[in-house]
Design a protein around this motif. Structure first.
Motif, short mmCIF file in Angstrom:
data_model
loop_
_atom_site.label_atom_id
_atom_site.label_comp_id
_atom_site.label_asym_id
_atom_site.label_seq_id
_atom_site.Cartn_x
_atom_site.Cartn_y
_atom_site.Cartn_z
N THR A 2 0.84 -1.19 0.00
CA THR A 2 0.00 0.00 0.00
C THR A 2 0.87 1.24 0.00
O THR A 2 1.87 1.29 0.71
CB THR A 2 -0.86 0.06 1.29
N VAL A 3 0.47 2.23 -0.79
CA VAL A 3 1.13 3.53 -0.72
C VAL A 3 0.53 4.26 0.48
O VAL A 3 -0.68 4.47 0.54
CB VAL A 3 0.92 4.34 -2.01
N ARG A 4 1.37 4.59 1.45
CA ARG A 4 0.90 5.23 2.69
C ARG A 4 1.16 6.73 2.63
O ARG A 4 2.10 7.18 1.98
CB ARG A 4 1.63 4.61 3.89
N PRO A 5 0.33 7.52 3.32
CA PRO A 5 0.57 8.97 3.34
C PRO A 5 1.89 9.28 4.05
O PRO A 5 2.22 8.65 5.05
CB PRO A 5 -0.62 9.53 4.14
N ALA A 30 5.45 -6.56 5.92
CA ALA A 30 4.40 -5.71 5.35
C ALA A 30 4.83 -4.24 5.38
O ALA A 30 4.61 -3.49 4.42
CB ALA A 30 3.09 -5.90 6.12
N LEU A 31 5.49 -3.85 6.48
CA LEU A 31 5.97 -2.48 6.61
C LEU A 31 7.02 -2.18 5.53
O LEU A 31 6.98 -1.14 4.87
CB LEU A 31 6.56 -2.28 8.02
N LEU A 32 7.95 -3.13 5.33
CA LEU A 32 8.99 -2.95 4.30
C LEU A 32 8.37 -2.80 2.91
O LEU A 32 8.78 -1.94 2.12
CB LEU A 32 9.96 -4.14 4.32
N ASP A 33 7.37 -3.63 2.63
CA ASP A 33 6.71 -3.55 1.33
C ASP A 33 5.99 -2.21 1.14
O ASP A 33 6.07 -1.59 0.07
CB ASP A 33 5.70 -4.70 1.17
N ASP A 34 5.31 -1.76 2.18
CA ASP A 34 4.61 -0.47 2.10
C ASP A 34 5.61 0.68 1.91
O ASP A 34 5.36 1.62 1.16
CB ASP A 34 3.78 -0.21 3.37
#
Ligand code: ZN
Length: 173
Positions: A2-5, A30-34
Motif C-alpha cells: 500500500t502507498v501510505r501517506p 508488510a511495513l517494508l513492502d509499504d
C-alpha cells in the motif's frame, strides 16, 4: 502493498526516536513492502518508517544511479559502524520536505550493519549517493532531518515556509 501517506515537516512525529525491531516478522515484511511502494510512488531514493508514522528502526533505499549497489535495499535496525573521514557535499531532498533541496555535507563512505528481511545480520560498505542516502535515512530514525545539518538561518527559512504552507492547507480544507 500500500502507498501510505507521508508525514510532511514540521510534523512533530518526524522528531521522534524510532525503536529497535525485536523480530523481523510478517508485520515488518508488510511495513517494508509499504515503504518500498510509498518510496517509489514519491520518486524518492529512500524512506524511513517514521515518515509514514511508524516509529520503528526500518528503512528502505534504492539509488538507481549506483550500478554496483545491491538495490533495492531493505534495512532493519541499521547502524552505521564507520564513517569515512572524507566528506562529500550532495544536494539532498526529502519526501517529508516536498520541493525543498539543500546542499548537505556528510561522510563520503560508510559501513552499515543491519538485519535483512530474513532477520539475518548483513554489512555493507557504501560510497557516494548510497552512502549519503543511508546516512540521511538513519538520521530519520533518531529524529534528525536533513535541514538539521544546515545553518540555523537556512533551516529557519525552510521551516517557516513549510509551516506557512501547512497553515494555508488547513485553511483550504
Ligand atoms: Zn528524508
Amino acid at each position: 502493498m500500500t502507498v501510505r501517506p507521508i508525514l510532511v515537516a514540521p510534523d512533530k512525529r518526524l522528531k521522534l526516536y524510532s525503536n529497535p525491531v525485536e523480530k523481523v516478522d510478517a508485520e515488518i515484511h508488510a511495513l517494508l513492502d509499504d515503504l518500498m511502494e510509498t518510496m517509489y510512488a514519491g520518486d524518492g531514493l529512500g524512506l524511513a518508517a517514521i515518515q509514514i508514522g511508524v516509529p520503528k528502526r526500518v528503512i528502505v533505499v534504492d539509488v538507481h544511479a549506483t550500478a554496483d549497489a545491491p538495490t533495492p535495499l531493505k534495512l532493519v535496525n541499521p547502524e552505521i559502524l564507520w564513517f569515512s573521514p572524507e566528506r562529500i557535499v550532495y544536494e539532498e531532498g526529502c519526501l517529508s520536505f516536498p520541493e525543498y533541496f539543500a546542499d548537505v555535507e556528510r561522510a563520503s563512505a560508510v559501513r552499515v550493519r543491519y538485519l535483512d528481511e530474513n532477520g539475518k545480520t548483513q554489512e555493507i560498505e557504501a560510497a557516494e549517493t548510497l552512502a549519503v542516502c543511508l546516512q540521511h535515512e538513519v538520521d530519520h530514525l533518531d529524529g534528525k532531518l536533513f535541514v538539521d545539518h544546515l545553518s540555523l538561518v537556512k533551516r529557519g527559512i525552510i521551516l517557516r515556509k513549510m509551516a506557512k504552507a501547512a497553515r494555508a492547507q488547513v485553511k483550504d480544507a
